[in-house]
Design an enzyme around this catalytic site. Sequence first.
Site, PDB file in Angstrom:
ATOM      1  N   ASN A   8      -2.808  10.612   3.043  1.00  0.00           N
ATOM      2  CA  ASN A   8      -3.918   9.588   2.916  1.00  0.00           C
ATOM      3  C   ASN A   8      -3.418   8.494   3.649  1.00  0.00           C
ATOM      4  O   ASN A   8      -2.497   7.554   3.702  1.00  0.00           O
ATOM      5  CB  ASN A   8      -3.871   9.259   1.504  1.00  0.00           C
ATOM      6  CG  ASN A   8      -4.931   8.049   1.179  1.00  0.00           C
ATOM      7  OD1 ASN A   8      -5.471   7.057   2.359  1.00  0.00           O
ATOM      8  ND2 ASN A   8      -5.561   7.883  -0.077  1.00  0.00           N
ATOM      9  N   GLU A  31       0.750  18.803  -6.547  1.00  0.00           N
ATOM     10  CA  GLU A  31       0.606  17.728  -7.315  1.00  0.00           C
ATOM     11  C   GLU A  31       0.217  18.302  -8.804  1.00  0.00           C
ATOM     12  O   GLU A  31      -1.083  18.692  -9.164  1.00  0.00           O
ATOM     13  CB  GLU A  31      -0.576  16.734  -7.164  1.00  0.00           C
ATOM     14  CG  GLU A  31       0.062  15.842  -5.764  1.00  0.00           C
ATOM     15  CD  GLU A  31      -0.786  14.760  -5.359  1.00  0.00           C
ATOM     16  OE1 GLU A  31      -1.751  14.217  -6.459  1.00  0.00           O
ATOM     17  OE2 GLU A  31      -0.814  14.322  -4.321  1.00  0.00           O
ATOM     18  N   ASP A  60       2.354   8.204  -5.856  1.00  0.00           N
ATOM     19  CA  ASP A  60       1.385   8.680  -6.702  1.00  0.00           C
ATOM     20  C   ASP A  60       0.521   7.461  -7.531  1.00  0.00           C
ATOM     21  O   ASP A  60       1.119   6.740  -7.898  1.00  0.00           O
ATOM     22  CB  ASP A  60       1.786   9.779  -7.639  1.00  0.00           C
ATOM     23  CG  ASP A  60       0.823  10.822  -8.031  1.00  0.00           C
ATOM     24  OD1 ASP A  60      -0.009  11.038  -7.254  1.00  0.00           O
ATOM     25  OD2 ASP A  60       0.767  10.993  -9.325  1.00  0.00           O
ATOM     26  N   SER A  61      -0.793   7.565  -7.243  1.00  0.00           N
ATOM     27  CA  SER A  61      -1.350   6.579  -7.943  1.00  0.00           C
ATOM     28  C   SER A  61      -2.693   6.872  -8.910  1.00  0.00           C
ATOM     29  O   SER A  61      -3.250   8.118  -8.627  1.00  0.00           O
ATOM     30  CB  SER A  61      -1.970   5.385  -6.903  1.00  0.00           C
ATOM     31  OG  SER A  61      -2.467   6.180  -5.734  1.00  0.00           O
ATOM     32  N   PHE A 134     -10.426   2.004   0.475  1.00  0.00           N
ATOM     33  CA  PHE A 134     -10.461   3.323   0.329  1.00  0.00           C
ATOM     34  C   PHE A 134     -10.780   3.787  -1.188  1.00  0.00           C
ATOM     35  O   PHE A 134     -10.642   2.983  -2.016  1.00  0.00           O
ATOM     36  CB  PHE A 134      -9.542   4.484   0.864  1.00  0.00           C
ATOM     37  CG  PHE A 134      -8.224   4.258   0.403  1.00  0.00           C
ATOM     38  CD1 PHE A 134      -7.445   3.292   0.631  1.00  0.00           C
ATOM     39  CD2 PHE A 134      -7.934   5.029  -0.830  1.00  0.00           C
ATOM     40  CE1 PHE A 134      -6.241   2.849  -0.290  1.00  0.00           C
ATOM     41  CE2 PHE A 134      -6.653   4.931  -1.352  1.00  0.00           C
ATOM     42  CZ  PHE A 134      -5.730   3.939  -1.182  1.00  0.00           C
ATOM     43  N   GLY A 135     -11.187   5.091  -1.598  1.00  0.00           N
ATOM     44  CA  GLY A 135     -11.244   5.505  -2.763  1.00  0.00           C
ATOM     45  C   GLY A 135     -12.014   4.608  -3.790  1.00  0.00           C
ATOM     46  O   GLY A 135     -13.323   4.225  -3.501  1.00  0.00           O
ATOM     47  N   ASP A 137     -11.674   1.464  -4.505  1.00  0.00           N
ATOM     48  CA  ASP A 137     -11.711   0.212  -3.917  1.00  0.00           C
ATOM     49  C   ASP A 137     -13.189  -0.581  -4.269  1.00  0.00           C
ATOM     50  O   ASP A 137     -13.229  -1.974  -4.760  1.00  0.00           O
ATOM     51  CB  ASP A 137     -11.246  -0.140  -2.726  1.00  0.00           C
ATOM     52  CG  ASP A 137      -9.768  -0.109  -2.385  1.00  0.00           C
ATOM     53  OD1 ASP A 137      -9.073  -0.223  -3.638  1.00  0.00           O
ATOM     54  OD2 ASP A 137      -9.468   0.242  -1.270  1.00  0.00           O
ATOM     55  N   LYS A 157      -5.536  -7.573  -0.231  1.00  0.00           N
ATOM     56  CA  LYS A 157      -5.291  -6.349  -1.348  1.00  0.00           C
ATOM     57  C   LYS A 157      -3.736  -6.210  -1.829  1.00  0.00           C
ATOM     58  O   LYS A 157      -3.409  -6.016  -2.948  1.00  0.00           O
ATOM     59  CB  LYS A 157      -6.054  -5.286  -0.853  1.00  0.00           C
ATOM     60  CG  LYS A 157      -5.863  -3.966  -1.878  1.00  0.00           C
ATOM     61  CD  LYS A 157      -6.261  -2.719  -1.278  1.00  0.00           C
ATOM     62  CE  LYS A 157      -5.943  -1.384  -2.076  1.00  0.00           C
ATOM     63  NZ  LYS A 157      -6.290  -0.168  -1.898  1.00  0.00           N
ATOM     64  N   ARG A 163      -0.096  -0.737  -5.233  1.00  0.00           N
ATOM     65  CA  ARG A 163       0.817  -0.511  -4.268  1.00  0.00           C
ATOM     66  C   ARG A 163       1.766  -1.510  -3.713  1.00  0.00           C
ATOM     67  O   ARG A 163       2.851  -1.156  -3.519  1.00  0.00           O
ATOM     68  CB  ARG A 163      -0.099   0.244  -3.313  1.00  0.00           C
ATOM     69  CG  ARG A 163       0.708   1.159  -1.871  1.00  0.00           C
ATOM     70  CD  ARG A 163      -0.166   1.875  -1.300  1.00  0.00           C
ATOM     71  NE  ARG A 163      -0.782   2.946  -2.110  1.00  0.00           N
ATOM     72  CZ  ARG A 163      -1.981   3.024  -2.575  1.00  0.00           C
ATOM     73  NH1 ARG A 163      -2.822   1.967  -2.226  1.00  0.00           N
ATOM     74  NH2 ARG A 163      -2.608   4.000  -3.293  1.00  0.00           N
TER      75      ARG A 163
HETATM   76  P1  ITT Z   1      -1.483  11.627  -1.146  1.00  0.00           P
HETATM   77  O1  ITT Z   1      -1.494  12.762   0.113  1.00  0.00           O
HETATM   78  O2  ITT Z   1      -0.542  10.738  -0.995  1.00  0.00           O
HETATM   79  O3  ITT Z   1      -1.032  12.192  -2.819  1.00  0.00           O
HETATM   80  P2  ITT Z   1      -4.037  10.942  -2.237  1.00  0.00           P
HETATM   81  O4  ITT Z   1      -5.090  10.389  -1.507  1.00  0.00           O
HETATM   82  O5  ITT Z   1      -4.536  12.495  -2.855  1.00  0.00           O
HETATM   83  O6  ITT Z   1      -3.043  11.164  -1.153  1.00  0.00           O
HETATM   84  P3  ITT Z   1      -3.063  10.531  -4.956  1.00  0.00           P
HETATM   85  O7  ITT Z   1      -2.927  11.855  -5.279  1.00  0.00           O
HETATM   86  O8  ITT Z   1      -2.015   9.556  -5.391  1.00  0.00           O
HETATM   87  O9  ITT Z   1      -3.434  10.241  -3.502  1.00  0.00           O
HETATM   88  O10 ITT Z   1      -4.358  10.117  -5.600  1.00  0.00           O
HETATM   89  C1  ITT Z   1      -4.681   8.635  -6.166  1.00  0.00           C
HETATM   90  C2  ITT Z   1      -6.450   8.860  -6.090  1.00  0.00           C
HETATM   91  O11 ITT Z   1      -6.642   7.441  -6.589  1.00  0.00           O
HETATM   92  C3  ITT Z   1      -6.823   8.742  -4.562  1.00  0.00           C
HETATM   93  O12 ITT Z   1      -7.539   9.909  -4.267  1.00  0.00           O
HETATM   94  C4  ITT Z   1      -7.678   7.508  -4.467  1.00  0.00           C
HETATM   95  O13 ITT Z   1      -9.117   7.931  -4.710  1.00  0.00           O
HETATM   96  C5  ITT Z   1      -7.252   6.450  -5.724  1.00  0.00           C
HETATM   97  N1  ITT Z   1      -6.578   5.460  -5.249  1.00  0.00           N
HETATM   98  C6  ITT Z   1      -5.365   5.548  -5.180  1.00  0.00           C
HETATM   99  N2  ITT Z   1      -4.866   4.154  -4.817  1.00  0.00           N
HETATM  100  C7  ITT Z   1      -6.095   3.230  -4.484  1.00  0.00           C
HETATM  101  C8  ITT Z   1      -6.417   2.261  -4.061  1.00  0.00           C
HETATM  102  O14 ITT Z   1      -5.337   1.206  -3.758  1.00  0.00           O
HETATM  103  N3  ITT Z   1      -7.502   1.989  -3.994  1.00  0.00           N
HETATM  104  C9  ITT Z   1      -8.690   2.853  -4.376  1.00  0.00           C
HETATM  105  N4  ITT Z   1      -8.324   4.045  -4.699  1.00  0.00           N
HETATM  106  C10 ITT Z   1      -7.052   4.424  -4.944  1.00  0.00           C
END
Ligand code: ITT
Length: 177
Positions: A8, A31, A60-61, A134-135, A137, A157, A163
Site C-alpha cells: 500500500n 494475513e 497492520d491496521s 485512501f481507504g 479516510d 493526518k 499510523r
Molecule cells: P499492506 O500491504 O500493508 O497489508 P493493506 O492496504 O492491505 O496494505 P491492511 O492489511 O493493514 O493494509 O488493511 C487495512 C485496511 O484498512 C486497508 O485496506 C485500508 O482500507 C484501511 N486503512 C488502514 N489504515 C487506514 C487509514 O489511515 N486511512 C484509511 N483507511 C485505512
Amino acid sequence: MICFVTGNRHKYEEAKKLLSDIEMRHIPYPEIQADSLEEVAEYGIEFLRKKLDCNFFLEDSGLFISHLNGFPGVYSAYVFKTIGNDGILKLMKDAENREARFESVIAYYDGEIHLFKGICKGMIAENAMGKKGFGYDPIFIPEGEKRTFAEMESEEKNEYSHRGMAMKKFISYLSRY
Ligand code: ITT
C-alpha cells in the site's frame, strides 16, 4: 536504511513523512484470520524474516466501529475491497452511536520482534467527504475535528492518526540505538 514491507503506497508515503530513511518493499505475506492486529503482524514477521536482508517492519491496521461491535476490525482490508465506504455507510444508516477508532500495529524486526501500537478515536461521518488519503479516510472524522481524514493533507493526518502515533513510538525506539 529500513525496509517497509507493504503493498500500500499510501501507507508508505505517510510513514516516509515521519521517517525518511525507509524503502518500500512489496513482498506479499499471508494475513492470517486472527482476533488481533498484533497476531496478524507477528505472523507476517515470522513469514518474512528469512526473506529479507535488511531490518524491516510491516504495519497492520483496521477500523473498529462500536455500533458494529468492532467490525470490520481485523477484516478491514477485505471489507474495504468488497463493500467499501458505501457499504459501511449503509450499515451505519440510522446508527445513533457513530464512534469508531483506527488502530495500527507496527511490527519491526531487527533480530527480534518489536510491536508499536497507535490508536485514533473518532466518528463515522454521515456521508463520505474529501478526496485525499485512501481507504476509509473519507468516512472517518478524528476526535476534535469536523473534517474527515480525506479532507486533510497527510502531514495533518499524521498528527492525529493511528499510523502517525505508532510511527512516533517506533521512531522513539529507533532513536535509543
Ligand atoms: P499492506 O500491504 O500493508 O497489508 P493493506 O492496504 O492491505 O496494505 P491492511 O492489511 O493493514 O493494509 O488493511 C487495512 C485496511 O484498512 C486497508 O485496506 C485500508 O482500507 C484501511 N486503512 C488502514 N489504515 C487506514 C487509514 O489511515 N486511512 C484509511 N483507511 C485505512
